[in-house]
Design a protein around this motif. Structure first.
Motif: not given
Length: 472
Positions: A247-255, A264-268, A378-381
């Protein structure tokens, strides 16, 4: 009367150090749960008081909620049924309403399990040292006597929905309205985040935020048809990682299943370590506390968290306090120190503004705010908060755990190394280039290794040396 009542009850198999957990129909049944509800009220002196009861999406939860409520009301408590809740919703309700409560969940455990997490008023934790043993003993007494005596004035049972209040409260703590637009994939694992995410981050109950949320497995299903709701295991993150890329997302969250932990998963599609999240949130909470006039805000971290965390806290003008692993230790030290925030390597995140309790959703909101207030990915942050290389937790199945630790200690003896025994044994190079911790499991024949170093080569050298000694 059931056939269960013809036997002698011993609940020690399901009563753990911090909660109750067992296999449905075997070590946890509605008959047992009713007695636990009664014992909860008696042990904490809750006759005439409000008791909050909810549960997760496991098939047995509704039956158990009713049984616990019946037992509690029989002993004189006025029960409010919260119905489907995440564990941090219980903590919110116990804190905001200043009432004791219980929720039925087995967190990330498989479908055949259920359990009870209990809390005192103000979201104070209950452990084996603060009432759980007494609750167990009294529940066994009721079970073995065959009946629960009725209080002179029995309690009433009513219902209460706290989802909107919980969502509004979290939004009051982190302002996300000014974020740049973000595309977020959320993997709820068929757990309670499927209910809380649309309420807190979406527009189901509150005005929309500048987020596009792509849901994965939001259907509440306690049989976990897609993957176990345990994001600590890398294989359970694969669907989220793939979806973030797709999806070319900025971030992924898993609960996890009861949504009190967040990964947390970054855009890569790469995981951002819980230590990096701890650093990121700590920076924000220190700045907020300082802006409110707090001179040296305290941040709690367990001893397996990256050394980057206390270094960052010191740089930002806070004070870092190191603790043993485990939420009861963290919560106790949070209260003692008046700490503003605490983080663990296992992705439990604790907040003073959340009654020192852990909440995955509030941590996720801080990460979204940090990401959304700047333009970089997010990968850089995240890289700013991960200057070191970690081995992750490596388990070795060892019967003589003490002997294995002694071999390691002897091998490093005479080298420029400090050793402390706060929780297991932590070996730290005096030049700061590496450290590792060996912790024996209390319940399994495992010795757990966590190592960290300034670079990959050093980490691998230390890791392999220790493992060779442990497994000799």
């Amino acid at each position: 009367m059931t056939s269960e009542q013809n036997k002698t009850f011993d609940l020690s198999a399901s009563f753990k150090a911090y909660d109750v957990r067992g296999i449905v129909g075997e070590s946890i049944t509605s008959h047992i749960v009713e007695s636990v509800g009664a014992a909860f009220v008696d042990t904490l002196g809750l006759a005439g008081e409000t008791v909050l009861v909810g549960g997760d999406m496991r098939p047995s939860s509704p039956e158990f909620i009713k049984a616990f409520a019946d037992g509690a009301a029989r002993r004189g408590a006025n029960v409010q049924l919260l119905d489907l809740i995440s564990t941090d919703e219980l903590y919110y309700a116990c804190g905001a309403l200043n009432a004791a409560g219980a929720t039925f969940t087995a967190s990330h455990n498989p479908a055949e399990y259920n359990g009870i997490k209990m809390s005192k008023a103000g979201a104070q934790p209950i452990s084996s040292e603060t009432g759980l043993k007494e609750i167990q003993a009294l529940a066994e007494k009721y079970l073995n006597s065959g009946s629960i005596p009725a209080a002179d004035v029995q309690g009433k049972i009513s219902t209460r929905d706290v989802l909107k209040d919980y969502s509004e409260y979290l939004r009051s703590l982190v302002d996300l309205n000014g974020s740049r637009p973000l595309k977020i994939v959320v993997d709820a694992g068929n757990g309670m985040a499927g209910l809380t995410t649309p309420a807190v981050l979406g527009d189901q109950l509150l005005p929309a935020l500048p987020f596009e949320i792509i849901p994965l497995y939001f259907e509440l299903d306690g049989s976990f048809p897609n993957h176990p709701a345990n994001p600590l295991e890398p294989e359970n993150l694969r669907d989220l990682q793939a979806a973030v890329i797709e999806h070319g997302a900025d971030i992924g969250l898993a609960f996890d299943g009861d949504a009190d932990r967040c990964f947390v998963i970054d855009e890569k599609g790469e995981p951002v370590s819980p230590s990096a999240i701890t650093g990121m949130v700590a920076r924000r909470e220190i700045a907020r506390a300082q802006a409110a006039g707090e001179e040296t805000p305290v941040i709690i971290h367990n001893l397996l968290t990256s050394r980057a965390v206390p270094e960052l806290v010191a740089t930002d003008g806070g004070r870092a306090v190191r603790t043993r692993v485990g939420h009861s230790f963290i919560k106790a030290v949070m209260a003692e120190e008046g700490a503003v925030f605490g983080g663990e390597h296992s992705a439990h995140f604790y907040f003073r503004d959340f009654w020192n309790a852990d909440t995955g959703m509030l941590a996720a909101m801080h990460v979204l705010a940090a990401l959304g207030e700047q333009d970089g990915p997010l990968s850089e942050l995240g890289r700013q908060y991960e200057p070191y290389v970690s081995s992750g937790e490596i388990n070795s199945e060892i019967e003589d755990k003490a002997g294995a630790i002694e071999r390691v200690r002897a091998d490093f003896d005479g080298e420029d190394v400090d050793v402390d025994t706060m929780d297991g044994s932590t070996f730290t190079a005096k030049d700061g280039s590496w450290w590792f911790n060996l912790r024996p499991s209390n319940t399994e024949p495992f010795l757990r290794l966590n190592a960290e170093a300034k670079d990959v080569a050093t980490m691998e050298k230390v890791r392999d040396r220790v493992l060779a000694l442990v497994r000799a």
